[in-house]
Design a protein around this motif. Structure first.
Motif, PDB file in Angstrom:
ATOM      1  N   SER A 228       1.262  -1.362  -0.043  1.00  0.00           N
ATOM      2  CA  SER A 228       0.138  -0.062  -0.062  1.00  0.00           C
ATOM      3  C   SER A 228       1.023   0.908  -0.263  1.00  0.00           C
ATOM      4  O   SER A 228       0.530   2.237  -0.753  1.00  0.00           O
ATOM      5  N   LYS A 229       1.539   1.091   0.710  1.00  0.00           N
ATOM      6  CA  LYS A 229       3.052   2.732   0.260  1.00  0.00           C
ATOM      7  C   LYS A 229       3.011   2.511  -0.421  1.00  0.00           C
ATOM      8  O   LYS A 229       3.544   3.271  -1.178  1.00  0.00           O
ATOM      9  N   MET A 230       3.926   1.923  -1.807  1.00  0.00           N
ATOM     10  CA  MET A 230       4.176   1.362  -2.545  1.00  0.00           C
ATOM     11  C   MET A 230       3.326   1.795  -3.660  1.00  0.00           C
ATOM     12  O   MET A 230       3.729   3.017  -4.479  1.00  0.00           O
ATOM     13  N   ILE A 231       1.719   1.398  -3.901  1.00  0.00           N
ATOM     14  CA  ILE A 231       0.921   1.593  -4.225  1.00  0.00           C
ATOM     15  C   ILE A 231       0.396   3.585  -4.340  1.00  0.00           C
ATOM     16  O   ILE A 231       0.850   4.604  -5.363  1.00  0.00           O
ATOM     17  N   ALA A 301      -8.735 -12.525  -7.815  1.00  0.00           N
ATOM     18  CA  ALA A 301      -7.200 -10.700  -8.540  1.00  0.00           C
ATOM     19  C   ALA A 301      -7.324 -11.492  -9.945  1.00  0.00           C
ATOM     20  O   ALA A 301      -7.065 -10.213 -10.017  1.00  0.00           O
ATOM     21  N   ILE A 302      -7.836 -12.519 -10.294  1.00  0.00           N
ATOM     22  CA  ILE A 302      -7.392 -12.097 -12.040  1.00  0.00           C
ATOM     23  C   ILE A 302      -8.727 -11.550 -12.735  1.00  0.00           C
ATOM     24  O   ILE A 302      -8.502 -10.154 -12.990  1.00  0.00           O
ATOM     25  N   ALA A 303      -9.910 -11.807 -12.292  1.00  0.00           N
ATOM     26  CA  ALA A 303     -10.905 -10.665 -12.125  1.00  0.00           C
ATOM     27  C   ALA A 303     -10.159  -9.302 -11.669  1.00  0.00           C
ATOM     28  O   ALA A 303     -10.850  -8.372 -12.777  1.00  0.00           O
ATOM     29  N   TYR A 323      -8.029   0.267  -7.294  1.00  0.00           N
ATOM     30  CA  TYR A 323      -8.364  -1.514  -7.089  1.00  0.00           C
ATOM     31  C   TYR A 323      -7.087  -2.278  -6.759  1.00  0.00           C
ATOM     32  O   TYR A 323      -7.077  -2.748  -5.889  1.00  0.00           O
ATOM     33  N   LEU A 324      -5.989  -1.411  -7.012  1.00  0.00           N
ATOM     34  CA  LEU A 324      -4.375  -2.431  -6.280  1.00  0.00           C
ATOM     35  C   LEU A 324      -4.353  -2.429  -5.159  1.00  0.00           C
ATOM     36  O   LEU A 324      -4.080  -3.493  -4.768  1.00  0.00           O
ATOM     37  N   ARG A 325      -4.920  -1.694  -4.334  1.00  0.00           N
ATOM     38  CA  ARG A 325      -5.110  -1.493  -2.947  1.00  0.00           C
ATOM     39  C   ARG A 325      -5.837  -2.860  -2.362  1.00  0.00           C
ATOM     40  O   ARG A 325      -5.919  -2.802  -1.752  1.00  0.00           O
ATOM     41  N   ASP A 326      -6.880  -2.795  -3.257  1.00  0.00           N
ATOM     42  CA  ASP A 326      -8.293  -3.616  -2.788  1.00  0.00           C
ATOM     43  C   ASP A 326      -7.137  -5.224  -3.242  1.00  0.00           C
ATOM     44  O   ASP A 326      -7.635  -6.240  -2.489  1.00  0.00           O
ATOM     45  N   MET A 327      -6.723  -5.093  -4.301  1.00  0.00           N
ATOM     46  CA  MET A 327      -5.210  -6.404  -4.640  1.00  0.00           C
ATOM     47  C   MET A 327      -4.833  -7.098  -3.738  1.00  0.00           C
ATOM     48  O   MET A 327      -4.283  -8.180  -3.153  1.00  0.00           O
ATOM     49  N   ALA A 328      -3.974  -5.692  -2.267  1.00  0.00           N
ATOM     50  CA  ALA A 328      -3.399  -5.821  -1.832  1.00  0.00           C
ATOM     51  C   ALA A 328      -3.459  -6.899  -0.453  1.00  0.00           C
ATOM     52  O   ALA A 328      -3.461  -7.572   0.416  1.00  0.00           O
ATOM     53  N   ALA A 329      -4.933  -6.218  -0.677  1.00  0.00           N
ATOM     54  CA  ALA A 329      -5.933  -7.254   0.563  1.00  0.00           C
ATOM     55  C   ALA A 329      -6.078  -7.946   0.497  1.00  0.00           C
ATOM     56  O   ALA A 329      -5.913  -9.535   1.505  1.00  0.00           O
ATOM     57  N   LEU A 330      -6.246  -8.725  -0.805  1.00  0.00           N
ATOM     58  CA  LEU A 330      -7.201 -10.321  -1.273  1.00  0.00           C
ATOM     59  C   LEU A 330      -6.309 -10.630  -1.466  1.00  0.00           C
ATOM     60  O   LEU A 330      -6.134 -11.764  -0.490  1.00  0.00           O
ATOM     61  N   LEU A 331      -4.623 -10.711  -1.243  1.00  0.00           N
ATOM     62  CA  LEU A 331      -3.970 -11.087  -2.159  1.00  0.00           C
ATOM     63  C   LEU A 331      -3.659 -11.442  -0.170  1.00  0.00           C
ATOM     64  O   LEU A 331      -1.976 -12.615  -0.353  1.00  0.00           O
TER      65      LEU A 331
END
Length: 335
Positions: A228-231, A301-303, A323-331
């Motif tokens: 998240s920091k990198m994002i 994640a692919i969706a 959405y990348l922050r959502d990806m971070a949480a999902l993974l």
């Protein structure tokens, strides 16, 4: 027919095919091949472009309508269809119909992740082979990366010492997009002089620092706070997320392959090496993620990658970084 990215410019000089398929997991080489086709099409009068993204929201009937309606207009057009998973799904019948008799006023370009063997046996692909051009893009082997780097530098009029090349090859570790960016930067500094080790040390950023490719490793590794920091930093710096998205999609599909019953008996390290993963840090991250993540998380994640792609191209009110922050949480979630 098939051709290589290196042979594509010469092939385009001979005339345009009605359809092109550019597939592979190297975002730089895929993008450059697509740009060559776009340039040739524009020069031939195909100025207008319509873009579709083959995610779960795509209505393939709307795609079919565009092909049947185009004959009513005088304009030549390009239709681009992005296939982030490398599969057509519900679009196969539409493409089969289009490829049987491609319209003369349309150039179709399919931009895809690496196709699996099953997809290349389908009817739509065989039709494409007969009517159009497939440009498969393969990763540059680790032992050939330094040579690729040297050739790329020479094409830009850059002269690097052997030591400078070795430093760049070590730091960039097969990261073609980062290598291209660093060569662009060096070309501004060189001013016709030979680039030595000292110049590279001063100018070239280590690709393991804050960049999109390191972010992919952090996401795959489930390190959500650091990701998240990198994002936030990458968003502030105006980074284009599409390059990292291609790499992230490739890694997620690799993880799906690793969890397939057909591959679970294989040694993970050997499997990844066969798939062109040579960087130790990335290989370790993928091995650990294959044990930590379940199939539901990977499919979600692919969706989500499709959602990020749409947002990055302006088809969503929210920015792709949301959405990348959502990806971070999902993974990062435990299965």
């Amino acid at each position: 027919m098939k051709t290589t990215p290196a042979q594509l410019p010469q092939l385009l000089k001979k005339g345009l095919a009605p359809v092109y398929l550019v597939s592979g997991d190297e975002p730089l080489l895929v993008q450059e091949s697509c740009d060559l086709v776009r340039k040739a099409a524009r020069e031939a009068g195909f100025q207008d472009r319509l873009t579709f993204h083959a995610d779960h929201q795509l209505d393939w009937n709307a795609v079919a309508d565009e092909f049947s309606a185009m004959s009513l207009f005088a304009e030549k057009r390009r239709i681009e269809i992005h296939l982030p998973t490398g599969k057509l799904g519900d679009g196969r019948s539409v493409l089969e119909q289009v490829l049987q008799d491609p319209p003369e006023d349309i150039i179709l370009m399919l931009i895809s992740a690496r196709l699996d063997a099953a997809e290349t046996r389908r009817k739509w692909y065989k039709e494409l082979q007969g009517k159009g051009v497939h440009v498969p893009v393969w990763p540059v082997d680790a032992d050939k990366f330094q040579g690729w780097l040297q050739q790329r530098a020479a094409n830009q009029g850059l002269n690097l010492t052997r030591g400078a090349l070795a430093i760049m090859a070590e730091r960039l570790e097969g990261n073609l997009l980062a290598a291209s960016q660093e060569l662009d930067r060096l070309s501004l500094l060189a001013n016709g002089t030979t680039i030595d080790e000292e110049t590279v040390e001063q100018a070239v950023q280590d690709s393991s620092r804050f960049n999109g490719f390191e972010l992919v490793t952090e996401l795959i590794s489930g390190r959500a706070p650091h990701a998240s920091k990198m994002i936030t930093v990458l968003q502030q710096e105006g980074e284009n997320p599409l390059g990292l998205l291609t790499v992230l999609g490739r890694d997620l599909n690799l993880l799906l392959e690793m969890k397939s019953p057909a591959n679970q008996a294989d040694n993970p390290a050997a499997f990844l090496k066969k798939r062109g993963v040579f960087q130790p840090q990335r290989a370790r991250a993928l091995e650990q993620a294959s044990r930590r993540l379940n199939l539901r998380q990977l499919h979600e994640a692919i969706a989500l990658c499709s959602q990020i792609d749409r947002a990055a191209k302006g088809f969503d009110p929210l920015p792709p970084w949301h959405y990348l922050r959502d990806m971070a949480a999902l993974l990062a979630a435990r299965s």
